[in-house]
Design a protein around this motif. Structure first.
Motif, PDB file in Angstrom:
ATOM      1  N   VAL A 107       0.817 -14.856 -15.860  1.00  0.00           N
ATOM      2  CA  VAL A 107       1.347 -14.312 -14.618  1.00  0.00           C
ATOM      3  C   VAL A 107       2.867 -14.344 -14.689  1.00  0.00           C
ATOM      4  CG1 VAL A 107       1.430 -14.578 -12.103  1.00  0.00           C
ATOM      5  CG2 VAL A 107      -0.662 -15.181 -13.360  1.00  0.00           C
ATOM      6  N   ASN A 108       3.490 -13.199 -14.458  1.00  0.00           N
ATOM      7  CA  ASN A 108       4.953 -13.096 -14.456  1.00  0.00           C
ATOM      8  C   ASN A 108       5.424 -12.673 -13.072  1.00  0.00           C
ATOM      9  OD1 ASN A 108       5.864 -13.514 -17.299  1.00  0.00           O
ATOM     10  ND2 ASN A 108       4.409 -11.862 -17.659  1.00  0.00           N
ATOM     11  N   ASP A 109       6.552 -13.232 -12.646  1.00  0.00           N
ATOM     12  CA  ASP A 109       7.142 -12.871 -11.366  1.00  0.00           C
ATOM     13  C   ASP A 109       7.874 -11.537 -11.477  1.00  0.00           C
ATOM     14  OD1 ASP A 109       6.233 -15.260 -10.348  1.00  0.00           O
ATOM     15  OD2 ASP A 109       8.169 -16.266 -10.477  1.00  0.00           O
ATOM     16  N   ILE A 110       7.774 -10.742 -10.406  1.00  0.00           N
ATOM     17  CA  ILE A 110       8.472  -9.457 -10.308  1.00  0.00           C
ATOM     18  C   ILE A 110       9.263  -9.472  -9.004  1.00  0.00           C
ATOM     19  CG2 ILE A 110       8.225  -6.952 -10.082  1.00  0.00           C
ATOM     20  CD1 ILE A 110       5.412  -7.244 -11.279  1.00  0.00           C
ATOM     21  N   TYR A 111      10.517  -9.105  -9.078  1.00  0.00           N
ATOM     22  CA  TYR A 111      11.350  -8.950  -7.888  1.00  0.00           C
ATOM     23  C   TYR A 111      11.555  -7.454  -7.681  1.00  0.00           C
ATOM     24  CZ  TYR A 111      12.032 -13.893  -8.306  1.00  0.00           C
ATOM     25  OH  TYR A 111      11.801 -15.248  -8.377  1.00  0.00           O
ATOM     26  N   TRP A 112      11.184  -6.950  -6.500  1.00  0.00           N
ATOM     27  CA  TRP A 112      11.201  -5.514  -6.252  1.00  0.00           C
ATOM     28  C   TRP A 112      11.588  -5.263  -4.803  1.00  0.00           C
ATOM     29  CZ3 TRP A 112       6.196  -2.162  -7.146  1.00  0.00           C
ATOM     30  CH2 TRP A 112       6.528  -0.808  -7.135  1.00  0.00           C
ATOM     31  N   SER A 113      12.880  -5.300  -4.537  1.00  0.00           N
ATOM     32  CA  SER A 113      13.363  -5.180  -3.162  1.00  0.00           C
ATOM     33  C   SER A 113      13.041  -3.817  -2.557  1.00  0.00           C
ATOM     34  CB  SER A 113      14.855  -5.473  -3.082  1.00  0.00           C
ATOM     35  OG  SER A 113      15.576  -4.557  -3.879  1.00  0.00           O
ATOM     36  N   ASP A 114      13.011  -2.760  -3.372  1.00  0.00           N
ATOM     37  CA  ASP A 114      12.660  -1.436  -2.832  1.00  0.00           C
ATOM     38  C   ASP A 114      11.256  -1.462  -2.218  1.00  0.00           C
ATOM     39  OD1 ASP A 114      15.102  -0.427  -3.616  1.00  0.00           O
ATOM     40  OD2 ASP A 114      14.332   0.587  -5.390  1.00  0.00           O
ATOM     41  N   PHE A 115      10.324  -2.107  -2.885  1.00  0.00           N
ATOM     42  CA  PHE A 115       8.960  -2.223  -2.349  1.00  0.00           C
ATOM     43  C   PHE A 115       8.963  -3.065  -1.073  1.00  0.00           C
ATOM     44  CE2 PHE A 115       5.036  -4.683  -1.948  1.00  0.00           C
ATOM     45  CZ  PHE A 115       4.108  -3.656  -1.825  1.00  0.00           C
ATOM     46  N   ASP A 116       9.693  -4.176  -1.111  1.00  0.00           N
ATOM     47  CA  ASP A 116       9.732  -5.087   0.035  1.00  0.00           C
ATOM     48  C   ASP A 116      10.284  -4.413   1.286  1.00  0.00           C
ATOM     49  OD1 ASP A 116       8.824  -7.099  -1.691  1.00  0.00           O
ATOM     50  OD2 ASP A 116      10.870  -7.721  -2.166  1.00  0.00           O
ATOM     51  N   ASN A 117      11.185  -3.451   1.090  1.00  0.00           N
ATOM     52  CA  ASN A 117      11.872  -2.820   2.224  1.00  0.00           C
ATOM     53  C   ASN A 117      11.307  -1.465   2.616  1.00  0.00           C
ATOM     54  OD1 ASN A 117      13.730  -4.988   2.479  1.00  0.00           O
ATOM     55  ND2 ASN A 117      14.861  -4.180   0.737  1.00  0.00           N
ATOM     56  N   THR A 118      10.273  -0.974   1.938  1.00  0.00           N
ATOM     57  CA  THR A 118       9.720   0.337   2.279  1.00  0.00           C
ATOM     58  C   THR A 118       9.018   0.286   3.629  1.00  0.00           C
ATOM     59  OG1 THR A 118       7.653  -0.114   1.130  1.00  0.00           O
ATOM     60  CG2 THR A 118       9.335   1.084  -0.103  1.00  0.00           C
ATOM     61  N   THR A 119       9.011   1.426   4.280  1.00  0.00           N
ATOM     62  CA  THR A 119       8.301   1.552   5.544  1.00  0.00           C
ATOM     63  C   THR A 119       6.812   1.623   5.239  1.00  0.00           C
ATOM     64  OG1 THR A 119      10.166   2.769   6.478  1.00  0.00           O
ATOM     65  CG2 THR A 119       8.058   2.971   7.625  1.00  0.00           C
ATOM     66  N   LEU A 120       6.061   0.833   5.932  1.00  0.00           N
ATOM     67  CA  LEU A 120       4.613   0.817   5.722  1.00  0.00           C
ATOM     68  C   LEU A 120       3.978   2.076   6.304  1.00  0.00           C
ATOM     69  CD1 LEU A 120       3.897  -2.889   6.668  1.00  0.00           C
ATOM     70  CD2 LEU A 120       3.855  -1.898   4.383  1.00  0.00           C
ATOM     71  N   PRO A 121       2.895   2.528   5.695  1.00  0.00           N
ATOM     72  CA  PRO A 121       2.183   3.683   6.259  1.00  0.00           C
ATOM     73  C   PRO A 121       1.680   3.371   7.668  1.00  0.00           C
ATOM     74  CG  PRO A 121       1.344   3.134   4.074  1.00  0.00           C
ATOM     75  CD  PRO A 121       2.293   2.049   4.472  1.00  0.00           C
ATOM     76  N   GLU A 122       1.607   4.392   8.487  1.00  0.00           N
ATOM     77  CA  GLU A 122       1.167   4.218   9.861  1.00  0.00           C
ATOM     78  C   GLU A 122      -0.220   3.594   9.942  1.00  0.00           C
ATOM     79  OE1 GLU A 122       0.876   7.240  13.289  1.00  0.00           O
ATOM     80  OE2 GLU A 122       2.791   7.670  12.281  1.00  0.00           O
ATOM     81  N   THR A 123      -1.079   3.907   8.988  1.00  0.00           N
ATOM     82  CA  THR A 123      -2.442   3.358   9.012  1.00  0.00           C
ATOM     83  C   THR A 123      -2.430   1.832   8.939  1.00  0.00           C
ATOM     84  OG1 THR A 123      -2.611   3.678   6.618  1.00  0.00           O
ATOM     85  CG2 THR A 123      -3.571   5.385   8.016  1.00  0.00           C
ATOM     86  N   ILE A 124      -1.495   1.284   8.180  1.00  0.00           N
ATOM     87  CA  ILE A 124      -1.397  -0.176   8.089  1.00  0.00           C
ATOM     88  C   ILE A 124      -0.823  -0.740   9.375  1.00  0.00           C
ATOM     89  CG2 ILE A 124      -0.267  -2.098   6.904  1.00  0.00           C
ATOM     90  CD1 ILE A 124      -0.453  -0.457   4.319  1.00  0.00           C
ATOM     91  N   GLU A 125       0.214  -0.095   9.896  1.00  0.00           N
ATOM     92  CA  GLU A 125       0.830  -0.575  11.131  1.00  0.00           C
ATOM     93  C   GLU A 125      -0.154  -0.547  12.293  1.00  0.00           C
ATOM     94  OE1 GLU A 125       4.424   1.704  11.620  1.00  0.00           O
ATOM     95  OE2 GLU A 125       5.482   0.525  10.103  1.00  0.00           O
ATOM     96  N   ASN A 126      -1.099   0.397  12.281  1.00  0.00           N
ATOM     97  CA  ASN A 126      -2.101   0.482  13.341  1.00  0.00           C
ATOM     98  C   ASN A 126      -3.160  -0.607  13.227  1.00  0.00           C
ATOM     99  OD1 ASN A 126      -0.869   2.691  14.521  1.00  0.00           O
ATOM    100  ND2 ASN A 126      -2.064   4.168  13.353  1.00  0.00           N
TER     101      ASN A 126
END
Length: 148
Positions: A107-126
């Motif tokens: 298992v390797n760690d990945i740092y991905w700020s673009d993913f962390d800051n993306t807007t979630l799809p509306e389906t998830i927010e609902n």
């Protein structure tokens, strides 16, 4: 002495969290914590037990599991539920994700700020309020690829 292996910051954090939770800082808990700090990464309870057993031959695997669950509840570590694999424990509390090799299981760690800051799809927010995001990417690591 084992406390000397820990930085004062780590030891004080552990003492404070145990005190606030009303749990005793036992010798076994301290040894398990020392092992986690000395060998960061993504160990399993079995791996930690094997290492600790050399110092504490009477420690039970159940004690290690219970202590790791307590540390997870206290926020000292994170429990990883790797798909179709055993539970691993992560000492890295920074926001990050994981690349998991399907061959060697590393298992390797990945740092991905673009993913962390993306807007979630509306389906998830609902569905409700998202409290954290964790991405697992499964593939074959370069080391395993080089062996083929």
């Amino acid at each position: 002495m084992m406390e000397e292996k820990l930085s004062k910051k780590h030891l004080e954090q552990l003492k404070q969290l145990c005190n606030e939770a009303g749990i005793k800082l036992t010798h076994q808990r301290l040894e398990i914590f020392c092992e986690l700090i000395a060998h960061p990464g993504h160990p399993s309870a079995e791996m930690i037990h094997k290492r600790i057993h050399k110092k504490l031959p009477t420690i039970a695997i159940d004690t290690v599991y219970r202590t790791l669950a307590t540390f997870d509840e206290l926020g000292l570590i994170k429990k990883l539920h790797v798909m179709n694999e055993r539970t691993l424990f992560d000492t890295n509390l920074d926001i990050h994700h994981h690349f998991i090799c399907t061959r060697c299981k590393k298992v390797n760690d990945i740092y991905w700020s673009d993913f962390d800051n993306t807007t979630l799809p509306e389906t998830i927010e609902n569905m409700g309020k998202v409290e954290s995001r964790h991405l697992e990417i499964h593939g074959i690591c370069n080391s395993c690829l080089d062996k083929t």
